[in-house]
Design a protein around this motif. Structure first.
Motif, PDB file in Angstrom:
ATOM      1  N   TYR A  43     -21.906   5.404   8.609  1.00  0.00           N
ATOM      2  CA  TYR A  43     -20.844   4.937   9.499  1.00  0.00           C
ATOM      3  C   TYR A  43     -21.267   3.850  10.492  1.00  0.00           C
ATOM      4  O   TYR A  43     -20.462   3.468  11.339  1.00  0.00           O
ATOM      5  CB  TYR A  43     -20.250   6.126  10.271  1.00  0.00           C
TER       6      TYR A  43
ATOM      7  N   ASN B  23     -16.183   3.898  14.170  1.00  0.00           N
ATOM      8  CA  ASN B  23     -15.964   3.793  12.725  1.00  0.00           C
ATOM      9  C   ASN B  23     -15.450   5.101  12.134  1.00  0.00           C
ATOM     10  O   ASN B  23     -14.693   5.088  11.149  1.00  0.00           O
ATOM     11  CB  ASN B  23     -17.252   3.356  12.024  1.00  0.00           C
TER      12      ASN B  23
ATOM     13  N   ASN C 231     -11.826   5.066  12.900  1.00  0.00           N
ATOM     14  CA  ASN C 231     -11.159   4.128  11.990  1.00  0.00           C
ATOM     15  C   ASN C 231     -10.988   4.722  10.594  1.00  0.00           C
ATOM     16  O   ASN C 231      -9.966   4.508   9.935  1.00  0.00           O
ATOM     17  CB  ASN C 231     -11.951   2.823  11.891  1.00  0.00           C
ATOM     18  N   THR C 232     -12.014   5.446  10.147  1.00  0.00           N
ATOM     19  CA  THR C 232     -11.931   6.082   8.832  1.00  0.00           C
ATOM     20  C   THR C 232     -10.786   7.075   8.790  1.00  0.00           C
ATOM     21  O   THR C 232     -10.024   7.143   7.811  1.00  0.00           O
ATOM     22  CB  THR C 232     -13.252   6.798   8.498  1.00  0.00           C
ATOM     23  N   LYS C 233     -10.637   7.854   9.883  1.00  0.00           N
ATOM     24  CA  LYS C 233      -9.529   8.817   9.958  1.00  0.00           C
ATOM     25  C   LYS C 233      -8.179   8.094   9.921  1.00  0.00           C
ATOM     26  O   LYS C 233      -7.261   8.508   9.194  1.00  0.00           O
ATOM     27  CB  LYS C 233      -9.651   9.640  11.243  1.00  0.00           C
ATOM     28  N   SER C 234      -8.062   7.000  10.675  1.00  0.00           N
ATOM     29  CA  SER C 234      -6.817   6.230  10.682  1.00  0.00           C
ATOM     30  C   SER C 234      -6.502   5.675   9.302  1.00  0.00           C
ATOM     31  O   SER C 234      -5.350   5.711   8.842  1.00  0.00           O
ATOM     32  CB  SER C 234      -6.911   5.084  11.693  1.00  0.00           C
ATOM     33  N   ASN C 235      -7.519   5.163   8.624  1.00  0.00           N
ATOM     34  CA  ASN C 235      -7.318   4.607   7.282  1.00  0.00           C
ATOM     35  C   ASN C 235      -6.890   5.681   6.292  1.00  0.00           C
ATOM     36  O   ASN C 235      -6.083   5.432   5.394  1.00  0.00           O
ATOM     37  CB  ASN C 235      -8.601   3.926   6.798  1.00  0.00           C
ATOM     38  N   GLN C 236      -7.449   6.886   6.463  1.00  0.00           N
ATOM     39  CA  GLN C 236      -7.047   7.992   5.599  1.00  0.00           C
ATOM     40  C   GLN C 236      -5.572   8.332   5.792  1.00  0.00           C
ATOM     41  O   GLN C 236      -4.852   8.593   4.827  1.00  0.00           O
ATOM     42  CB  GLN C 236      -7.924   9.222   5.882  1.00  0.00           C
TER      43      GLN C 236
ATOM     44  N   ILE D 284      -3.194   6.299   6.944  1.00  0.00           N
ATOM     45  CA  ILE D 284      -2.384   5.196   6.408  1.00  0.00           C
ATOM     46  C   ILE D 284      -2.271   5.310   4.887  1.00  0.00           C
ATOM     47  O   ILE D 284      -1.193   5.137   4.310  1.00  0.00           O
ATOM     48  CB  ILE D 284      -2.986   3.839   6.803  1.00  0.00           C
ATOM     49  N   LYS D 285      -3.383   5.617   4.245  1.00  0.00           N
ATOM     50  CA  LYS D 285      -3.379   5.765   2.797  1.00  0.00           C
ATOM     51  C   LYS D 285      -2.472   6.930   2.384  1.00  0.00           C
ATOM     52  O   LYS D 285      -1.724   6.838   1.409  1.00  0.00           O
ATOM     53  CB  LYS D 285      -4.800   5.996   2.287  1.00  0.00           C
ATOM     54  N   GLN D 286      -2.567   8.047   3.138  1.00  0.00           N
ATOM     55  CA  GLN D 286      -1.744   9.217   2.824  1.00  0.00           C
ATOM     56  C   GLN D 286      -0.258   8.897   2.944  1.00  0.00           C
ATOM     57  O   GLN D 286       0.554   9.296   2.113  1.00  0.00           O
ATOM     58  CB  GLN D 286      -2.124  10.372   3.764  1.00  0.00           C
TER      59      GLN D 286
ATOM     60  N   ARG E 229       1.073   6.000   2.614  1.00  0.00           N
ATOM     61  CA  ARG E 229       1.454   5.076   1.547  1.00  0.00           C
ATOM     62  C   ARG E 229       1.702   5.835   0.245  1.00  0.00           C
ATOM     63  O   ARG E 229       2.602   5.520  -0.528  1.00  0.00           O
ATOM     64  CB  ARG E 229       0.353   4.031   1.350  1.00  0.00           C
TER      65      ARG E 229
END
Length: 402
Positions: free
Chosen positions: A353, A373, A376-381, A383-385, A387
């Motif tokens: 990380y 980081n 950010n990884t949690k936020s990206n997860q 957002i992906k979910q 989507r």
């Protein structure tokens, strides 16, 4: 603990390496004539070859069919950048697995021709003072060496191995890394394989099976074989003026006064034990504890595995029960906890990380960036979910409580 290796790869198909997209091979060509080089700069004949580099490792394919691989496994773990941090047994296993996967190398076919085993520690006094007062290893004088890759160090060269002592912090500071502690490295470089072969170690798979903890006694024994003058000795002995002079010891040996050499070495040992801060003993204790630390299992079998009855970070899946009750992500508090209490877990999290951009930054900045980081990884997860499962779409997993 493992650093430089040189191996011959048996039964390695050239086409497999040459076709690997990670390796760009170049022929060793005489730029004046366009012909393959057959002599080196000293006029000695050489076998034509082509070579490629990856993360500090060099692959060489000779026209005779021989394939060699050399370089630092420790630097490989750090993407070829450096080897001043800790490189534990788990990291060593990770590197071997990564090499197997990326280059289709079978460990039992990697025949060892050179191996370095060493430890980085924070010494009890300044590293340079230790280097200055390391006079002999057994009966061989230490000599200062320097090269662009390893910096300045001291070594004593035996027939089958070399003992090396480095000031790692000084070397990497000169390369622009921000290092705020002393770092001393003590190392055995096996240049002949007889000692290793006697232990049943012939290839990388044997080394993996043997385990690095089994080198502890050898490392500590060779460190104790150093004739070290402890500058903290406080005694009225008139012999100290001789003992602190490295030429005194080498002259005793060169004049074939072995018995006198042994007598005075014993006298120095007694004076050190009675009237000094025992720097060599302190350093040996630090080496011993560091070797144990690098070879023990972490508090978790796998840092990405949730253990029962523990609160786990939603991203890293490691225990965060030391943080506030409402914590869901590994934060500054948890990172500092692992840095202090489980450095192996901390290094694994840092490796995953922390961006390369911050590798040479100070500790507090690294903690801040790792935590950032992870968030950010949690936020990206999330957002992906969203989507995958838009709010208006039925998600049977959430309905079932997952």
């Amino acid at each position: 603990m493992v650093d430089f290796i040189k191996i011959i790869i048996k039964d390695q198909l050239h086409s497999v390496l040459e076709a690997n997209p990670l390796l760009d091979f170049y022929d060793n060509i005489n730029l004046s004539t366009g012909e393959l080089k057959t002599v080196n700069r000293y006029g000695n004949k050489i076998t034509p070859f082509k070579n490629a580099f990856y993360n500090g490792l060099e692959f060489i394919i000779y026209d005779t069919g021989t394939v060699t691989l050399s370089g630092s496994l420790h630097k490989y773990w750090n993407n070829g950048a450096h080897n001043f941090n800790d490189f534990n047994f788990e990291a060593f296993l990770w590197v071997l697995k990564d090499m197997e996967n990326k280059f289709k190398i079978q460990l039992e076919n990697c025949i060892l021709k050179c191996l370095e085993i060493g430890i980085n520690i924070i010494p009890p006094i300044q590293t340079n003072e230790i280097l200055n007062y390391c006079f002999l290893h057994k009966t061989l004088p230490f000599e200062y060496k320097h090269n662009s890759d390893e910096g300045k160090y001291k070594q004593a060269q035996h027939a089958q191995y070399i003992i090396k002592i480095y000031n790692k912090a000084l070397h990497y500071k000169s390369k622009g890394f921000q290092i705020k502690t002393e770092i001393m490295r003590f190392e055995i470089k096996y240049t002949k394989m007889e000692k290793l072969n006697n232990l049943g170690i012939y290839n990388l798979n044997d080394l993996k099976t043997h385990g690095l903890h089994n080198f502890k006694n050898e490392l500590l024994k060779e460190f104790s074989n150093i004739l070290f003058y402890d500058n903290s000795i406080c005694s009225q002995s008139k012999s100290l003026n001789n003992y602190k002079n490295p030429l005194y010891w080498t002259e005793l040996l060169s004049n074939n006064q072995k018995d006198l050499f042994n007598y005075h070495r014993k006298q120095l040992k007694n004076l050190t034990a009675r009237f000094s801060d025992k720097v060599q003993f302190q350093t040996s204790e630090i080496l011993s504890k560091k070797i144990d630390l690098l070879n023990i299992k972490t508090t978790q079998i796998d840092p990405l595995t949730i253990l029962s009855n523990r609160v786990a970070c939603q991203v890293t899946k490691i225990d965060i029960s030391m943080q506030k009750d409402n914590s869901v992500l590994l934060s500054h508090t948890g990172l500092k906890h692992y840095y202090k209490n489980d450095p192996k877990i901390f290094e694994q999290i840092k490796r995953r990380y922390l961006s390369k951009r911050w590798l040479s930054s100070d500790f507090e900045t690294q903690i801040k960036e790792i935590a950032h980081n992870i968030r950010n990884t949690k936020s990206n997860q999330m957002i992906k979910q969203e989507r995958i499962y838009p709010p208006q779409q039925i998600n049977m997993f959430s309905d079932l409580g997952f």
